[in-house]
Design an enzyme around this catalytic site. Structure first.
Site, mmCIF file in Angstrom:
data_model
loop_
_atom_site.group_PDB
_atom_site.id
_atom_site.type_symbol
_atom_site.label_atom_id
_atom_site.label_comp_id
_atom_site.label_asym_id
_atom_site.label_seq_id
_atom_site.Cartn_x
_atom_site.Cartn_y
_atom_site.Cartn_z
ATOM 1 N N CYS B 71 0.877 -1.051 0.008
ATOM 2 C CA CYS B 71 -0.109 -0.114 0.208
ATOM 3 C C CYS B 71 0.740 1.196 -0.031
ATOM 4 C CB CYS B 71 -1.162 0.027 1.207
ATOM 5 S SG CYS B 71 -0.351 -0.195 2.836
ATOM 6 N N HIS B 184 -2.769 0.959 7.194
ATOM 7 C CA HIS B 184 -2.955 0.976 5.653
ATOM 8 C C HIS B 184 -2.416 2.348 5.476
ATOM 9 C CE1 HIS B 184 -4.383 -0.109 1.679
ATOM 10 N NE2 HIS B 184 -5.346 0.823 1.703
ATOM 11 N N ASP B 202 -8.280 4.633 -1.960
ATOM 12 C CA ASP B 202 -7.659 3.652 -1.407
ATOM 13 C C ASP B 202 -7.022 2.570 -2.592
ATOM 14 O OD1 ASP B 202 -7.020 0.996 -0.186
ATOM 15 O OD2 ASP B 202 -9.026 1.191 1.099
#
Ligand SMILES: [Ca+2]
Ligand SMILES: [Ca+2]
Ligand SMILES: [Ca+2]
Ligand SMILES: [Ca+2]
Lengths: 241, 241
Positions: B71, B184, B202
């Site tokens: 991520c 995250h 995202d």
């Protein structure tokens, strides 16, 4: 001092690490007939568009073609993901199912249309693009450039851009719209009536930004001969079944 | 007939082709405190936002993290490409320079911060995210969650979202905003004042759509301890030099 630098460089090569030179990111210069989406004018054209239903779902799936021949593959993947079509497993994400430019070929029906290796070599024709899409549960309408007038071209695409759950892929000759240079495939995301322009989400993101292109220029770009098929390019409407 | 099918299946296995089962694409269900960007309400929040300068440039570079631990890598790549920072060559595109989740590590300075292999195993902390960014010519400001009040958090990020040529990355605990589940990292693209929500693009696109999250929930998500660093998560402002 120069010799020390040279030695340092040789040592660096010796351990097998050759840092790639950092160079300016492209993009290539834009022809005056095109408007970059990444500009205040480009943004305004979207805000004032009344045929932009497909923009957000496509932009959320925007991805770069994985090699110089994969414009059609990236375009298919964007549309299948935007439609949430049941997808193969993607090993990189363990338990999640989603289309990638690799796993989209993991389907016995795609082999019959064209192999991944052939696409890697020569890209794909409009018919092959339609054929690959048909190997998944979507409805596909293929239009060749020489089969539609400018008015029909514009209206078919606008109708689609005004509604959800279907998308438009366009196959055109780049040089006809003032770009470098050969045949190309990408999704269309919106239409602006006042300027009579379509927004192409160009999947060769290393090369060009998305552009607003005059409907007539794009139509002319589809009415060109693909040397592989000996037929004209065109556009495809893809609908969830 | 059943035996014929079985034989066909064995033959298929015999030639080494095992088609992956097509399954519904996720995404996981959204908590009621979150608003999907891919909805008419989500679209309205963007149109009515007055801090959305970063949305288009980031959306044009939107990409999916290449594995469950990347991520931070995908987020760095989006921001460096959005800022058009000079980039390494990407072999897949021959002559074009652009950041990828692979070549972003082709820089002797990144090794000193964290190796690609370590990131692949455990992701990265807020400090490592800042350190990797600093190995390229950008200015980086790191804020830990326990260093800023909700008001400071909101205002620092809004200021950034109102201007071009800088971006915000946020490192938060997913469970604090009602998602599955651990730490995250993703870019923030916009702020909507009336609803007091930020839009997170995202990068785990196989799992969740972009969401509008309450500023307070996101701030709480940054004020959580990362077990690797034993420090709180937070956010980073990245500016072109
Ligand atoms: Ca029709
Ligand atoms: Ca549509
Ligand atoms: Ca500041
Ligand atoms: Ca900004």
């Amino acid at each position: 001092m120069k010799i020390k630098k040279l030695i340092a460089k040789v040592l660096l090569l010796g351990v097998g690490f050759i840092p790639s030179q950092l160079l300016a990111q492209t993009s290539l210069p834009l022809h005056e007939n095109l408007i970059s989406f990444n500009s205040s004018q480009g943004e305004t054209l979207l805000i004032e568009s009344n045929a932009r239903q497909d923009y957000i779902p496509l932009s959320l799936q925007f991805e770069t073609q994985e090699n110089l021949a994969f414009c059609g593959v990236a375009s298919i993947v964007m549309v299948l993901n935007a439609l949430s079509i049941p997808a193969p497993k993607a090993t990189e994400w363990v338990m999640y199912h989603r289309f990638t430019q690799d796993n989209v070929f993991d389907n016995p029906k795609t082999e019959a249309v064209i192999t991944k290796e052939t696409v890697s070599r020569q890209g794909m024709t409009l018919q092959e693009l339609g054929g690959l899409l048909k190997s998944y549960p979507v409805d596909v309408e293929v239009y060749h450039g020489d089969e539609v007038s400018l008015e029909e071209f514009r209206q078919e695409i606008i109708n689609n851009l005004k509604q959800a759950n279907d998308f438009v892929l366009v196959n055109y000759l780049r040089s006809a719209i003032g770009q470098e240079r050969g045949g190309h495939i990408s999704p269309i995301a919106a239409y602006n009536k006042e300027s009579d322009r379509f927004l192409i989400l160009d999947v060769s993101r290393y090369k060009y930004p998305p552009v607003w292109v005059k409907a007539e220029d794009l139509w002319k770009g589809t009415n060109t001969i693909d040397s592989v098929s000996q037929k004209t390019r065109g556009f495809i409407l893809v609908t969830s079944q």
